[in-house]
Design a protein around this motif. Structure first.
Motif, short mmCIF file in Angstrom:
data_model
loop_
_atom_site.label_atom_id
_atom_site.label_comp_id
_atom_site.label_asym_id
_atom_site.label_seq_id
_atom_site.Cartn_x
_atom_site.Cartn_y
_atom_site.Cartn_z
N HIS A 142 0.83 -1.21 0.00
CA HIS A 142 0.00 0.00 0.00
C HIS A 142 0.87 1.26 0.00
N TYR A 143 1.88 1.29 0.84
CA TYR A 143 2.74 2.47 0.96
C TYR A 143 3.66 2.63 -0.26
N VAL A 144 4.01 1.51 -0.87
CA VAL A 144 4.82 1.57 -2.09
C VAL A 144 4.01 2.19 -3.23
N THR A 145 2.79 1.72 -3.42
CA THR A 145 2.00 2.16 -4.58
C THR A 145 1.24 3.46 -4.35
N ASP A 146 0.84 3.73 -3.10
CA ASP A 146 -0.04 4.87 -2.85
C ASP A 146 0.57 5.99 -2.02
N GLY A 147 1.81 5.85 -1.61
CA GLY A 147 2.37 6.87 -0.72
C GLY A 147 3.83 7.15 -0.99
N VAL A 148 4.40 7.96 -0.13
CA VAL A 148 5.82 8.31 -0.25
C VAL A 148 6.60 7.99 1.03
N ALA A 149 6.01 7.23 1.93
CA ALA A 149 6.71 6.86 3.16
C ALA A 149 7.91 5.97 2.87
N THR A 150 7.85 5.23 1.77
CA THR A 150 8.99 4.44 1.31
C THR A 150 9.37 4.92 -0.08
N PHE A 151 10.63 4.82 -0.39
CA PHE A 151 11.08 5.20 -1.73
C PHE A 151 11.13 3.99 -2.65
N ASP A 152 10.72 2.81 -2.19
CA ASP A 152 10.55 1.69 -3.10
C ASP A 152 9.44 2.04 -4.08
N GLU A 153 9.57 1.57 -5.31
CA GLU A 153 8.55 1.82 -6.31
C GLU A 153 7.86 0.55 -6.78
N THR A 154 8.36 -0.59 -6.33
CA THR A 154 7.77 -1.88 -6.64
C THR A 154 7.61 -2.65 -5.33
N PRO A 155 6.42 -3.16 -5.04
CA PRO A 155 6.23 -3.93 -3.80
C PRO A 155 7.16 -5.15 -3.74
N LEU A 156 7.56 -5.51 -2.54
CA LEU A 156 8.38 -6.70 -2.33
C LEU A 156 7.49 -7.94 -2.34
N ASP A 157 8.01 -9.03 -2.90
CA ASP A 157 7.24 -10.28 -2.89
C ASP A 157 7.55 -11.04 -1.60
N ILE A 158 6.84 -12.14 -1.39
CA ILE A 158 6.98 -12.91 -0.15
C ILE A 158 8.41 -13.42 0.02
N GLY A 159 9.03 -13.84 -1.05
CA GLY A 159 10.42 -14.31 -0.97
C GLY A 159 11.36 -13.21 -0.50
N GLN A 160 11.16 -12.00 -0.98
CA GLN A 160 11.99 -10.88 -0.54
C GLN A 160 11.73 -10.56 0.93
N TRP A 161 10.47 -10.64 1.34
CA TRP A 161 10.15 -10.41 2.75
C TRP A 161 10.75 -11.50 3.63
N ARG A 162 10.69 -12.73 3.17
CA ARG A 162 11.27 -13.84 3.94
C ARG A 162 12.77 -13.62 4.10
N ALA A 163 13.45 -13.23 3.03
CA ALA A 163 14.89 -12.98 3.11
C ALA A 163 15.19 -11.83 4.07
N LYS A 164 14.39 -10.77 4.00
CA LYS A 164 14.58 -9.63 4.91
C LYS A 164 14.39 -10.07 6.36
N ALA A 165 13.32 -10.80 6.63
CA ALA A 165 13.03 -11.27 7.99
C ALA A 165 14.14 -12.19 8.49
N ASP A 166 14.62 -13.07 7.63
CA ASP A 166 15.70 -13.98 8.01
C ASP A 166 16.97 -13.21 8.33
N GLY A 167 17.26 -12.18 7.55
CA GLY A 167 18.45 -11.36 7.81
C GLY A 167 18.36 -10.62 9.14
N ILE A 168 17.18 -10.09 9.42
CA ILE A 168 16.96 -9.37 10.68
C ILE A 168 17.11 -10.34 11.86
N ALA A 169 16.47 -11.49 11.76
CA ALA A 169 16.57 -12.50 12.82
C ALA A 169 18.01 -12.99 12.98
N GLY A 170 18.69 -13.19 11.86
CA GLY A 170 20.07 -13.65 11.89
C GLY A 170 21.01 -12.66 12.56
N ALA A 171 20.65 -11.39 12.51
CA ALA A 171 21.45 -10.35 13.16
C ALA A 171 21.06 -10.18 14.63
#
Length: 165
Positions: free
Chosen positions: A21-50
């Motif tokens: 929602h924030y990617v497509t309808d707002g400017v709170a993030t500078f991403d212009e394409t929503p992340l898919d579930i695989g990208q979110w899983r990788a992000k979550a794994d990286g955060i947990a790993g740290a």
């Protein structure tokens, strides 16, 4: 009933939808394409790993928002500085969930080796995020002018900083 808890794998689709929602309808993030579930899983794994927190706000069984911290910059000397991220589902804004998420995020981050927390806030004319962070002791550390271009306009970012010690 509202609760703040650690992210679970089953939460990733809701997290992805909130962010999209924030990617497509707002400017709170500078991403212009929503992340898919695989990208979110990788992000979550990286955060947990740290060893860093990734939290969700749950209201009556539905994920209503999320918050996490990640290393502020990838270079090793930044290893004790984190950047926070908080997003709420549009239907759940203005209910105090951001306050609950940020309070728990600061508490959990304080239990890690992190010493500084940075908030990078798109200055879109809506002061809610800056107001929320300042209520928790974040202080303005700077402004980057016209660093993002999205939806046909240039956007500043405001940097806020909290000493976790």
């Amino acid at each position: 009933m509202t609760s703040i808890r650690a992210l679970a794998e089953a939460d990733l689709p809701a997290v992805a939808d909130i962010y999209a929602h924030y990617v497509t309808d707002g400017v709170a993030t500078f991403d212009e394409t929503p992340l898919d579930i695989g990208q979110w899983r990788a992000k979550a794994d990286g955060i947990a790993g740290a060893g860093l927190p990734f939290l969700v706000a749950e209201v009556d069984g539905a994920v209503a928002g999320y918050a996490y911290v990640a290393q502020y910059r990838p270079k090793p000397a930044y290893r004790h500085t984190v950047e926070d991220t908080i997003y709420l589902a549009p239907a759940f804004t203005g209910r105090g969930l951001g306050k609950l998420l940020l309070a728990e995020l600061i508490k959990k981050t304080g239990e890690t080796p992190a010493r500084q927390m940075i908030a990078v806030i798109a200055d879109s004319g809506d002061p809610a995020s800056a107001r929320l962070h300042k209520a928790f002791g974040f202080e303005e550390a700077g402004r980057l002018r016209a660093v993002g271009f999205k939806h046909g306009r240039w956007i500043d970012t405001v940097l806020l900083q909290l000493d976790l010690r």
